[in-house]
Design an enzyme around this catalytic site. Structure first.
Site, PDB file in Angstrom:
ATOM      1  N   SER A 123      55.326  75.642  50.437  1.00 40.47           N
ATOM      2  CA  SER A 123      55.915  74.604  49.591  1.00 40.47           C
ATOM      3  C   SER A 123      57.019  73.840  50.305  1.00 40.47           C
ATOM      4  O   SER A 123      57.378  72.758  49.882  1.00 40.47           O
ATOM      5  CB  SER A 123      56.422  75.181  48.274  1.00 40.47           C
ATOM      6  OG  SER A 123      56.952  76.447  48.431  1.00 40.47           O
ATOM      7  N   HIS A 144      48.562  72.848  48.441  1.00 44.18           N
ATOM      8  CA  HIS A 144      49.765  73.302  47.739  1.00 44.18           C
ATOM      9  C   HIS A 144      49.492  73.414  46.246  1.00 44.18           C
ATOM     10  O   HIS A 144      49.395  72.406  45.541  1.00 44.18           O
ATOM     11  CB  HIS A 144      50.923  72.321  48.022  1.00 44.18           C
ATOM     12  CG  HIS A 144      52.227  72.739  47.433  1.00 44.18           C
ATOM     13  ND1 HIS A 144      53.155  71.852  46.948  1.00 44.18           N
ATOM     14  CD2 HIS A 144      52.757  73.972  47.255  1.00 44.18           C
ATOM     15  CE1 HIS A 144      54.196  72.519  46.487  1.00 44.18           C
ATOM     16  NE2 HIS A 144      53.974  73.804  46.662  1.00 44.18           N
ATOM     17  N   GLU A 156      48.267  69.709  45.761  1.00 45.48           N
ATOM     18  CA  GLU A 156      48.541  68.687  46.766  1.00 45.48           C
ATOM     19  C   GLU A 156      47.756  69.041  48.026  1.00 45.48           C
ATOM     20  O   GLU A 156      47.988  70.096  48.618  1.00 45.48           O
ATOM     21  CB  GLU A 156      50.039  68.629  47.068  1.00 45.48           C
ATOM     22  CG  GLU A 156      50.858  68.203  45.864  1.00 45.48           C
ATOM     23  CD  GLU A 156      52.364  68.173  46.105  1.00 45.48           C
ATOM     24  OE1 GLU A 156      53.049  67.480  45.347  1.00 45.48           O
ATOM     25  OE2 GLU A 156      52.858  68.850  47.040  1.00 45.48           O
ATOM     26  N   ASN A 194      57.658  68.050  44.739  1.00 48.28           N
ATOM     27  CA  ASN A 194      58.992  68.630  44.942  1.00 48.28           C
ATOM     28  C   ASN A 194      59.990  67.580  45.408  1.00 48.28           C
ATOM     29  O   ASN A 194      61.167  67.638  45.085  1.00 48.28           O
ATOM     30  CB  ASN A 194      58.946  69.802  45.930  1.00 48.28           C
ATOM     31  CG  ASN A 194      58.446  71.077  45.261  1.00 48.28           C
ATOM     32  OD1 ASN A 194      58.574  71.238  44.050  1.00 48.28           O
ATOM     33  ND2 ASN A 194      57.864  71.965  46.034  1.00 48.28           N
TER      34      ASN A 194
END
Ligand code: NAD
Length: 395
Positions: A123, A144, A156, A194
């Site tokens: 991540s 991800h 992702e 994120n």
């Protein structure tokens, strides 16, 4: 290899912790012959039990009993990494440690050969750094998943400059077969979700530091006026202030220390004092007996809104809280677009599905208007400094 369609039938999962277990479950449900490996035998055996139980529990709710039984039959435990030879795709979900992941990818490269796609679920590390030194960097991509994989729709699919297009397409197809919604992300700090989520906590922490309002007030405004399920401080408490700070520090360094990503001194102090959030009973809120907050009053407001009159009904600072937050969400989205981290549509999908936002970041930009956001940021920059430098693309 880069031209034709790749057929994926056998998937290996490396690491049988929180993420690996969930990913293996999705893989079985996606009709892939799935091998899961963990060096810790007890963990590996517990993961098999967890997956079996989850399949049984979801039967007749999320999937049929027949599907659950068939999925169970597709799972096997791999005692060693070498048992993953013959996989078409290996998804790595080992601890977030660059040296460890590099070693694993080097080993997997020699065990599996050049035709196997090697995906990392990292991540916060750069996929290209994990791939550095690998025999076949073109076979390495990011996949991800979000926690918990079985509930979170977003995946992702991360492309490095070396990643093979055919392998990226195949990884995207696999995510779809697993019932997820894949988006394409550039191998850049925090990928898409994120990164775009940074202003949600950071701008809220700056508003708290400025004394604009206290944490419960900001949370209430963001819930009622912003239409978010949780306020930023509740969310930080849930994730863990330390976990969020580690990601934040990593992005700040990887991004070349931009002022807008500077970790909050308030959060640094709370982490140093051990006020980590829900898991230790104390963060921005105290968690002991019962609920930590009252039910929100029904003010007849349907967020997200920037309507000043409505927001003032929640709190006198309501309009300024929502304007500052929205302007920074729009600003990060403009920086991300300039960096080409994802398409506009994928950016919106990432935040709706990865963080349950009521709107995508570019939809928030549409709500405030790019010019208005840029003007507000200019004003804030004069007063509060370079965390408010507007992205060139915003104006
Ligand atoms: P975890 O600690 O729950 O699981 C990691 C597992 O890897 C453990 O079972 C451990 O025994 C095993 N392991 C240790 N050394 C290994 C090795 N050499 N080879 C194979 N396995 C090994 O961690 P997690 O939360 O599942 O995270 C795994 C990865 O997924 C990390 O890169 C993390 O950043 C990423 N991730 C985590 C989340 C999350 O919310 N937990 C979300 C998205 C991505």
């Amino acid at each position: 290899m880069s031209a034709g369609r790749l057929t994926i039938e056998r998937i290996g999962v490396v690491g049988a912790g929180t993420m690996g277990t969930g990913i293996a479950l999705l893989s079985c449900l996606g009709r892939y012959a799935t091998s899961i490996h963990d060096p810790d035998e007890a963990v590996l055996s517990a993961a098999q039990t967890t997956i079996g139980e989850a399949l049984a529990e979801g039967a007749d709710k999320r999937w049929t009993a027949d599907e659950a039984e068939a999925a169970s039959g597709r799972l096997r435990a791999a005692e060693s990494l070498a048992d993953l030879a013959g996989s078409d795709l290996v998804i790595e979900a080992a601890p977030e440690d660059l040296a460890l992941k590099r070693r694993l990818f080097a080993d997997l490269g020699s065990i599996c050969g050049p035709e196997t796609i090697l995906a990392t679920n990292t991540s916060s590390l750069r996929v290209a750094e994990i791939a550095a030194g690998a025999a076949h960097p073109e076979a390495i991509v990011g996949m991800h998943f979000f926690n918990p994989p079985v509930l979170m729709q977003l995946v992702e699919v991360v492309a490095t400059e070396a990643s093979s297009t055919a392998m990226l397409v195949a990884a995207t197809e696999v995510a779809k077969e697993m019932g997820r919604t894949p988006i394409r992300a550039k191998d850049s700090p925090g990928f898409v979700a994120n990164r775009l989520a940074r202003p949600f906590s950071l701008e809220s922490l700056r508003m708290l530091a400025d004394g604009l309002a206290d944490a419960p007030t900001i949370d209430r405004v963001v819930r009622i006026g912003g239409g978010f399920r949780m306020g930023p401080f509740e969310l930080l408490d849930l994730i863990g202030l330390d976990v969020n700070l580690t990601i934040g520090r990593s992005l700040y360094e990887q991004g070349g220390r931009p002022e807008r990503w500077r970790p909050s001194p308030i959060q640094e102090r709370m982490v140093a004092e051990g006020r980590l959030g829900r898991k230790c009973g104390l963060g921005f809120y105290e968690y002991g007996t019962g609920r930590h907050r009252e039910r929100d009053p029904d003010l007849g407001i349907e967020g997200p809104t920037l309507g000043a009159e409505e927001l003032r009904r929640i709190d006198p600072a309501g309009p300024e809280i929502m304007l500052r937050l929205t302007a920074q969400i729009a600003n990060e989205a403009a920086y991300a677009l300039a960096d080409e981290v994802a398409s506009p549509a994928d950016m919106n999908t990432a935040m709706r599905l990865g963080f349950n936002w009521p709107l995508g970041p570019l939809e928030f930009t549409g709500m405030i208007g790019a010019d208005r956001a840029a003007a507000l940021l200019d004003e804030l920059r004069e007063r509060l400094g370079d965390a408010y430098v507007p992205a060139p693309g915003l104006t």
